[in-house]
Design a protein around this motif. Structure first.
Motif, PDB file in Angstrom:
ATOM      1  N   ASN A   1       0.814  -1.220   0.000  1.00 14.37           N
ATOM      2  CA  ASN A   1       0.000   0.000   0.000  1.00 14.37           C
ATOM      3  C   ASN A   1       0.846   1.269   0.000  1.00 14.37           C
ATOM      4  O   ASN A   1       0.331   2.354  -0.213  1.00 14.37           O
ATOM      5  CB  ASN A   1      -1.016   0.002   1.140  1.00 14.37           C
ATOM      6  N   THR A   2       2.156   1.147   0.218  1.00 16.15           N
ATOM      7  CA  THR A   2       3.054   2.304   0.130  1.00 16.15           C
ATOM      8  C   THR A   2       3.690   2.420  -1.250  1.00 16.15           C
ATOM      9  O   THR A   2       4.454   3.345  -1.500  1.00 16.15           O
ATOM     10  CB  THR A   2       4.162   2.211   1.184  1.00 16.15           C
ATOM     11  N   GLY A   3       3.403   1.465  -2.149  1.00 24.07           N
ATOM     12  CA  GLY A   3       3.934   1.516  -3.513  1.00 24.07           C
ATOM     13  C   GLY A   3       5.174   0.687  -3.740  1.00 24.07           C
ATOM     14  O   GLY A   3       5.664   0.618  -4.859  1.00 24.07           O
ATOM     15  N   ASP A   4       5.711   0.075  -2.691  1.00 22.58           N
ATOM     16  CA  ASP A   4       6.874  -0.789  -2.862  1.00 22.58           C
ATOM     17  C   ASP A   4       6.442  -2.099  -3.510  1.00 22.58           C
ATOM     18  O   ASP A   4       5.350  -2.606  -3.254  1.00 22.58           O
ATOM     19  CB  ASP A   4       7.533  -1.090  -1.508  1.00 22.58           C
ATOM     20  N   VAL A   5       7.309  -2.653  -4.353  1.00 24.89           N
ATOM     21  CA  VAL A   5       7.010  -3.894  -5.058  1.00 24.89           C
ATOM     22  C   VAL A   5       7.884  -5.003  -4.489  1.00 24.89           C
ATOM     23  O   VAL A   5       9.096  -4.834  -4.308  1.00 24.89           O
ATOM     24  CB  VAL A   5       7.251  -3.737  -6.575  1.00 24.89           C
ATOM     25  N   TYR A   6       7.245  -6.146  -4.215  1.00 24.15           N
ATOM     26  CA  TYR A   6       7.946  -7.306  -3.673  1.00 24.15           C
ATOM     27  C   TYR A   6       7.662  -8.518  -4.535  1.00 24.15           C
ATOM     28  O   TYR A   6       6.598  -8.632  -5.131  1.00 24.15           O
ATOM     29  CB  TYR A   6       7.467  -7.598  -2.240  1.00 24.15           C
ATOM     30  N   PHE A   7       8.637  -9.423  -4.601  1.00 18.95           N
ATOM     31  CA  PHE A   7       8.400 -10.709  -5.242  1.00 18.95           C
ATOM     32  C   PHE A   7       8.968 -11.801  -4.352  1.00 18.95           C
ATOM     33  O   PHE A   7       9.835 -11.550  -3.522  1.00 18.95           O
ATOM     34  CB  PHE A   7       8.986 -10.768  -6.663  1.00 18.95           C
ATOM     35  N   THR A   8       8.443 -12.995  -4.516  1.00 20.57           N
ATOM     36  CA  THR A   8       8.851 -14.081  -3.640  1.00 20.57           C
ATOM     37  C   THR A   8       9.200 -15.329  -4.434  1.00 20.57           C
ATOM     38  O   THR A   8       8.635 -15.598  -5.491  1.00 20.57           O
ATOM     39  CB  THR A   8       7.754 -14.406  -2.616  1.00 20.57           C
ATOM     40  N   THR A   9      10.178 -16.057  -3.891  1.00 15.25           N
ATOM     41  CA  THR A   9      10.486 -17.388  -4.373  1.00 15.25           C
ATOM     42  C   THR A   9       9.924 -18.334  -3.310  1.00 15.25           C
ATOM     43  O   THR A   9       9.234 -17.902  -2.408  1.00 15.25           O
ATOM     44  CB  THR A   9      12.008 -17.588  -4.515  1.00 15.25           C
TER      45      THR A   9
END
Length: 64
Positions: free
Chosen positions: A45-53
């Protein structure tokens, strides 16, 4: 920052792609893992993008 467009996580190719226009897709690989498949990508919700393995959560820092 990626202000518009789409991010696509691909389990098979082990990559996160950026697609600027869905009507004329020209995917640009932003991240490509050698050993681990990418499971998901999301935006906070702050605009940061995350990805996960399967093992780790990473923050995506877009190129300039």
């Amino acid at each position: 920052m990626l202000r518009c467009g789409y991010l696509l996580a691909s389990f098979v190719t082990k990559a996160v792609y950026y697609i600027a226009d869905i009507d004329a897709p020209d995917p640009i690989p932003l991240i490509q893992k050698e050993t681990e498949s990418i499971v998901d990508v999301t935006e906070s919700n702050t605009g940061d993008v995350y990805f996960t393995t399967g093992r780790t959560i990473y923050q995506l820092v877009p190129p300039l």
